[in-house]
Motif scaffolding. Structure first.
Motif, PDB file in Angstrom:
ATOM      1  N   UNK A   1       0.812  -1.212   0.000  1.00  7.29           N
ATOM      2  CA  UNK A   1       0.000   0.000   0.000  1.00  7.29           C
ATOM      3  C   UNK A   1       0.847   1.264   0.000  1.00  7.29           C
ATOM      4  N   UNK A   2       2.130   1.096   0.284  1.00  6.33           N
ATOM      5  CA  UNK A   2       3.013   2.249   0.387  1.00  6.33           C
ATOM      6  C   UNK A   2       3.689   2.460  -0.943  1.00  6.33           C
ATOM      7  N   UNK A   3       3.515   3.659  -1.467  1.00 10.20           N
ATOM      8  CA  UNK A   3       4.058   3.984  -2.778  1.00 10.20           C
ATOM      9  C   UNK A   3       5.372   4.722  -2.551  1.00 10.20           C
ATOM     10  N   UNK A   4       6.396   4.181  -3.100  1.00 14.76           N
ATOM     11  CA  UNK A   4       7.693   4.786  -2.901  1.00 14.76           C
ATOM     12  C   UNK A   4       8.304   4.318  -1.599  1.00 14.76           C
ATOM     13  N   UNK A   5       9.213   5.093  -1.065  1.00 14.38           N
ATOM     14  CA  UNK A   5       9.909   4.712   0.148  1.00 14.38           C
ATOM     15  C   UNK A   5       9.152   5.141   1.403  1.00 14.38           C
ATOM     16  N   UNK A   6       9.789   4.883   2.507  1.00 12.92           N
ATOM     17  CA  UNK A   6       9.261   5.261   3.822  1.00 12.92           C
ATOM     18  C   UNK A   6      10.301   6.106   4.529  1.00 12.92           C
ATOM     19  N   UNK A   7       9.873   7.210   5.078  1.00 12.80           N
ATOM     20  CA  UNK A   7      10.798   8.130   5.751  1.00 12.80           C
ATOM     21  C   UNK A   7      10.549   8.046   7.247  1.00 12.80           C
TER      22      UNK A   7
ATOM     23  N   UNK B   1      -4.733  10.836  -6.508  1.00 16.37           N
ATOM     24  CA  UNK B   1      -5.539  10.004  -5.602  1.00 16.37           C
ATOM     25  C   UNK B   1      -4.707   9.205  -4.616  1.00 16.37           C
ATOM     26  N   UNK B   2      -3.442   9.549  -4.482  1.00 21.63           N
ATOM     27  CA  UNK B   2      -2.674   8.984  -3.386  1.00 21.63           C
ATOM     28  C   UNK B   2      -2.852   9.885  -2.173  1.00 21.63           C
ATOM     29  N   UNK B   3      -2.430   9.339  -1.028  1.00 23.63           N
ATOM     30  CA  UNK B   3      -2.620  10.070   0.222  1.00 23.63           C
ATOM     31  C   UNK B   3      -1.267  10.208   0.915  1.00 23.63           C
ATOM     32  N   UNK B   4      -0.871  11.455   1.179  1.00 30.35           N
ATOM     33  CA  UNK B   4       0.367  11.700   1.917  1.00 30.35           C
ATOM     34  C   UNK B   4       0.044  11.716   3.404  1.00 30.35           C
ATOM     35  N   UNK B   5       0.722  10.860   4.154  1.00 29.37           N
ATOM     36  CA  UNK B   5       0.444  10.719   5.592  1.00 29.37           C
ATOM     37  C   UNK B   5       1.677  11.101   6.406  1.00 29.37           C
ATOM     38  N   UNK B   6       1.432  11.913   7.442  1.00 30.65           N
ATOM     39  CA  UNK B   6       2.442  12.147   8.467  1.00 30.65           C
ATOM     40  C   UNK B   6       1.966  11.417   9.708  1.00 30.65           C
ATOM     41  N   UNK B   7       2.811  10.531  10.213  1.00 33.72           N
ATOM     42  CA  UNK B   7       2.433   9.662  11.318  1.00 33.72           C
ATOM     43  C   UNK B   7       3.397   9.842  12.484  1.00 33.72           C
TER      44      UNK B   7
ATOM     45  N   UNK C   1       0.551   6.748   0.575  1.00 38.76           N
ATOM     46  CA  UNK C   1      -0.196   5.494   0.506  1.00 38.76           C
ATOM     47  C   UNK C   1      -1.204   5.548  -0.627  1.00 38.76           C
ATOM     48  N   UNK C   2      -1.665   4.362  -0.980  1.00 38.46           N
ATOM     49  CA  UNK C   2      -2.662   4.290  -2.034  1.00 38.46           C
ATOM     50  C   UNK C   2      -4.030   4.676  -1.480  1.00 38.46           C
TER      51      UNK C   2
ATOM     52  N   UNK D   1       1.594  -0.168  10.516  1.00 38.72           N
ATOM     53  CA  UNK D   1       2.528  -0.165   9.391  1.00 38.72           C
ATOM     54  C   UNK D   1       3.363  -1.436   9.464  1.00 38.72           C
ATOM     55  N   UNK D   2       3.393  -2.154   8.343  1.00 34.19           N
ATOM     56  CA  UNK D   2       4.283  -3.315   8.202  1.00 34.19           C
ATOM     57  C   UNK D   2       5.220  -3.023   7.038  1.00 34.19           C
ATOM     58  N   UNK D   3       6.520  -2.978   7.369  1.00 35.30           N
ATOM     59  CA  UNK D   3       7.503  -2.630   6.317  1.00 35.30           C
ATOM     60  C   UNK D   3       8.834  -3.248   6.708  1.00 35.30           C
ATOM     61  N   UNK D   4       9.453  -3.870   5.756  1.00 37.50           N
ATOM     62  CA  UNK D   4      10.685  -4.611   6.044  1.00 37.50           C
ATOM     63  C   UNK D   4      11.863  -3.705   6.299  1.00 37.50           C
TER      64      UNK D   4
END
Length: 1012
Positions: free
Chosen positions: A357-363, A494-500, A456-457, A471-474
């Motif tokens: 569900x995560x598009x691109x990388x994770x920061x 239609x993607x969603x930018x999330x700050x968590x 995210x999508x 969040x599950x991410x290797x």
């Protein structure tokens, strides 16, 4: 943090320009900018978060928490000022919308003070000049209350100084009738929808130094609680969303926020359609805030979050929304056309986002130094400190009870020795334990959480700010790790930018807190509270002026007030029968005098302390029944007798000199014909000496007892008589002729009474037959039934019902008894009469439980029952004539003795009193007649040769003894006396042959009685 989260930067400028508009209006303003997006997707999310640093203040507006809290308590005067909204319970000042004076010298001050938007639940306490007022009853809407008599601040001189009528702000409320008495306040002045108090003050310099300051402890707005609405899913109760009469008081921050969002008068005016039809999320959030926790070990149960806010309606509505959110850990979202609320608390993820569900990388980042704290300080309003701003912090100042990792010093070391301090204003919180819990949550979030940014999508489209996502991410080795959404931005693709930010349930577990230390307040003197004088001591005494005038003065001694700021005292007094006090004196001294007080009267005296502001204490009071002149004179001392000439005595004594003796009016000297056992009540009046400083009196000599007492101006006499006896016999050179004794008899004495002023003859309690003064009224003159009179039977009743006119004094003041025995002499002689009375005295009104004993109790002097303080008087009187008894009509008093020239004499007993209460009781009467011993002589009288007749110049009463001294007698001469009588004698001289011879002789006749 910004005002909004999850909105593109292009929207920020538009939202910042909004001033007080509803959120719906905000959205309508930004719709043109979001049009391209809405053409693709119909879901948009806007949110306001609870955790934010203070915004940049508006120019010329003081936004410090301290000043905002003080401003809430200020009394303002304005006709168009903003009206605040009170949620929960707060102490507030108000806006004086109307003020006017009336009455003599502007005695009354009327005030209308607007407090808040209505309808409020209650006003529990009103403070005047910071003093909580005790009212005559509980405060309630539209009910007039006055100050209770137990309130020493505003209940003075037996009167309330304040009247208050609270009005709770109903739209239907009528105008205040207390203020309505003024022409300028009419029935049109209803102040509908405004909670206010109407006050009427009565001027008193001890209570008010200026226009009073007024504060009220207000239980604020009644609000809608969807949990109590039985028409909603999950609700149960009588609340209805649009029926304000069903609403109730609540300090739940979620319901208070909901009220503000929905209210069309002072709030956002958002319609019900903009909320979930069941207010489901508002119910859930409200339940979180109402969670019960224990504030500290052994403490009370409290809610985890409450709201006690004063909402400034002059501020931007959006700012007020943020303030209300700050104390609830809430996130206000606008999504899919509805306003939704989330409270940051424990929970689980609503969805899981994986690498699919995560598009691109994770920061992944940790908190920056600006967002990481080793100390958090939260300001709040503290009711225990007069609703002023206070601070709570985590870790607490004494953090020795915290685990090592949570102690400030260790956290600071871990942060490189740098103090990282966060300060947050929680203006809606009024509980130190809730404020410290908020500080702990903020600190733990800042230190333990990671921040994640992802794109995210479309699965993330329904996430709102405040939701929890897993969040599950290797790459960072996350396996369903929970994060809370802090920002959500919908992109054009239609993607969603999330700050968590990392979520841990442990952040929100109520920690065991330490009981807040009770710090003693600094106690400063209250200038409107003056300590009363400690005591008031009253005595009285006599005082003599240089001109001899004697008065009674009351001495007033004030016990010093412990108030260090008391400047002087004011002493006031009045007769107990008067209504108004008069000022006796003012000053710093403790001793005062009230001159010319009235003996036996009761005086009320009071004193108050007054400070430099003119504020008075309460009164210290005492009462005094004046003894002064009613205190008996001292006993007379040094009573003695010395002869004065051949037939008189000088009685001498030392005048009493005690302070109670200054009002001596006279000395009463009495006589009793006994040489032992003399008694005052059995003695007869002899002489009265009318000068206090007199020390002697001349009386006729006689054997017996002389008694003396001092009598003061109110009739009080010395407690004991002073007695001296004399046994000098025959000092008068008189011969007793006769003693006339009256027989007092119940059968015969009544006939001897004077027809106009009769005495009564009766048998007294001891069985003696006595003569006494009669009563004014007879017993059968009594009003009412025979058995109804109270008290002494003979007095016709001593109660005012049966004997209304003479209940307390029913004795005749004068009466006479005419002697049955008289004196008739053969000719006119000088005769000396000496009366003797055997008597006692009585005053049946002067009993211990009804006379002086009742009036003075301990000050009444024995004997208690029937004590006769020289109010009864008795005299035997004589009337004489030279012609007949019938001509003897003019009576004169006889004291100890009296000499009259008479042939006929008759006598009577005269009894009097000066109080219509007392009477002498005469048991015996006698009069002794004596005539003066005298001699008559002749010298060198020639007898002639026949019988010589000699006539005395003044006849004797009886034949005298006769002595003859003959001259030129021859041996065998002798004389013979014949015809010797009271008037003269005959004598003849003869020689030894019995022939008459002329001789010269002298004679001396010795006898008694003298004719004119």
């Amino acid at each position: 943090m910004g005002f909004w989260s999850g909105i593109a930067n292009t929207v920020t400028g538009a939202y910042n320009a909004v001033t007080g508009s509803a959120l719906g209006t905000i959205l309508s303003n930004i719709m043109p900018w979001l049009g391209p997006i809405l053409n693709v997707i119909s879901i948009i999310s806007v949110a306001i978060t609870w955790l934010r640093k203070p915004d940049e203040p508006d120019f010329n507006v003081d936004t410090t928490p301290e000043n905002r809290a003080k401003g809430v308590l200020v009394n303002k005067t304005s006709a168009n000022a903003q009206i605040p909204v009170i949620y929960g319970t707060r102490k507030v000042g108000g806006t004086i919308a109307f003020m006017e004076t009336s009455g003599t010298d502007n005695e009354f001050l009327y005030m209308i003070m607007a407090l808040a938007e209505g309808e409020i639940d209650d006003i529990t306490t009103i403070y005047i000049n910071d003093n909580a007022v005790t009212w005559s009853g509980d405060l309630s809407d539209g009910t007039s209350r006055t100050v209770n008599s137990s309130d020493s601040n505003y209940y003075k001189d037996s009167a309330s100084l304040i009247t208050v009528i609270p009005h709770y702000g109903l739209d239907s409320q009528t105008y205040d009738t207390t203020i309505g008495g003024l022409d300028s306040w009419t029935s049109n002045h209803r102040l509908r929808g405004i909670a206010y108090i109407a006050l009427k003050f009565t001027w008193n310099q001890d209570a008010f130094g200026s226009i009073p300051s007024v504060h009220a402890l207000v239980k604020g707005r009644k609000v809608y609680n969807p949990n109590l609405d039985g028409t909603l899913t999950g609700g149960s109760g009588s609340h209805r969303a649009d029926t304000t009469t069903t609403w109730e008081y609540s300090d739940n921050p979620i319901y208070c926020l909901l009220d503000y969002l929905r209210n069309t008068r002072y709030g956002m005016g958002i319609e019900n359609a903009a909320f979930d039809s069941n207010f489901a999320d508002w119910q859930t959030a409200g339940d979180v805030c109402d969670t019960d926790v224990t504030n500290y070990s052994g403490g009370d149960t409290i809610d985890i979050m409450d709201c006690h806010a004063v909402v400034d309606t002059n501020k931007k509505c959006i700012d007020n929304v943020k303030d209300l959110l700050s104390g609830s850990r809430g996130f206000l979202n606008y999504s899919s056309g509805e306003y939704k609320i989330t409270v940051e608390t424990t929970g689980s993820a609503s969805i899981t986002l994986t690498e699919d569900n995560i598009i691109g990388g994770i920061n992944v980042t940790s908190k920056s130094k600006n967002e990481r704290f080793n100390r958090v300080i939260c300001t709040f309003v503290n009711p225990d400190k007069n609703y002023q701003v206070d601070e709570a912090q985590y870790p607490p100042v004494d953090d020795s009870g915290e685990v090592s990792a949570d102690q400030h010093a260790n956290m600071k070391t871990a942060d490189g020795g740098i103090l990282l301090e966060g300060r947050y204003d929680l203006s809606t919180i009024a509980n130190p334990y809730q404020a410290q819990e908020m500080a702990e949550v903020i600190l733990r979030r800042s230190r333990s959480s990671l921040d994640v940014t992802i794109i995210a999508d479309a699965n993330a489209v329904e996430l709102m700010v405040g939701d929890i996502v897993a969040i599950t991410h290797a790459t960072p080795s996350f396996s369903a790790k929970e994060f809370r959404v802090m920002s959500s931005t919908l992109n054009a693709d239609c993607t969603v930018a999330l700050q968590l930010t990392e979520h841990q349930d442990s952040y929100y577990t109520w920690a065991t807190q330490t009981e807040v230390a009770e710090i003693p307040d600094t106690t400063l003197p209250n200038p409107f509270s003056v300590t009363a004088p400690a005591s008031l001591t009253l005595t009285d005494s006599l005082v003599e002026y240089s001109d001899g005038v004697v008065i009674t003065k009351m001495v007033i001694v004030v016990g010093v007030s412990t108030d260090k700021f008391a400047q002087y005292y004011q002493v006031e007094a009045k007769l107990s029968t008067d209504s108004d006090y008069v000022i006796i004196g003012k000053g710093t001294q403790l001793n005062y005098e009230m001159l010319n007080v009235i003996d036996t009267k009761t005086y009320n005296v009071r004193v108050k302390a007054i400070n430099s502001l003119g504020v008075s204490s309460t009164y210290t009071s005492e009462n005094r029944t004046i003894v002064g002149g009613s205190d008996p004179p001292s006993d007379v001392t040094d009573f003695a007798i010395e002869m004065h000439g051949s037939n008189q005595m000088r009685l001498t004594w030392t005048p009493p000199t005690a302070s109670t003796d200054l009002d001596i009016a006279y000395y009463e000297i009495r006589y009793q014909n006994v040489t032992t056992g003399a008694l005052w009540n059995n003695s007869t009046n002899l002489i009265r000496i009318t000068r206090r400083k007199s020390d002697n009196a001349i009386v006729n000599s006689r054997t017996g007892a002389f008694l003396i007492k001092a009598i003061d101006k109110t009739g009080n006499e010395s407690n004991a008589e002073t007695i001296i006896y004399t046994n000098i016999a025959n000092v008068f050179n008189y011969t007793d002729i006769s003693t006339t004794t009256e027989s007092i008899s119940l059968l015969t004495s009544a006939a001897q009474m004077d027809s106009t002023y009769p005495l009564c003859v009766k048998e007294d309690a001891s069985g003696d037959t006595v003569l006494a003064l009669d009563t004014i009224t007879d017993f059968d003159d009594t009003v009412g039934n025979f058995d109804s009179p109270e008290g002494n039977f003979e007095l016709g009743g001593t109660d005012t019902t049966s004997n209304p006119t003479y209940a307390t004094a029913n004795r005749d003041g004068l009466g006479y008894y005419d002697f049955a025995n008289t004196i008739s002499l053969g000719a006119v002689f000088d005769g000396t009469v000496q009366p003797t009375l055997t008597l006692d005295n009585e005053d049946p009104y002067d009993m211990f439980d009804s006379g002086r004993g009742m009036a003075y109790f301990d000050d009444a002097h024995a004997p208690f029952d029937g004590s006769e303080p020289s109010h009864a008087f008795h005299k035997i009187q004589i009337a004489v004539s030279n012609t007949s008894l019938g001509d003897a009509t003019t009576y004169q008093d006889i004291s100890s003795s009296a000499t009259h020239q008479f042939r006929y004499a008759k006598f009577r007993l005269r009894l009097t009193n000066d109080d219509y209460k007392t009477s002498s009781k005469v048991t015996g009467l006698s009069v002794k007649l004596g005539m003066e011993d005298r001699t008559e002589s002749g010298a060198d009288i020639a007898s002639g040769v026949s019988v010589k007749s000699v006539t005395f110049a003044n006849a004797f009463y009886a034949t005298p003894s006769l002595g003859i001294a003959a001259q030129n007698m021859a041996t065998g001469d002798y004389y013979a006396i014949s015809s010797k009588s009271a008037t003269g004698f005959s004598i003849a001289f003869k020689n030894s042959g019995a022939s008459g011879v002329d001789r010269t002789f002298d004679y001396v006749a010795k006898g008694y009685g003298l004719t004119p």
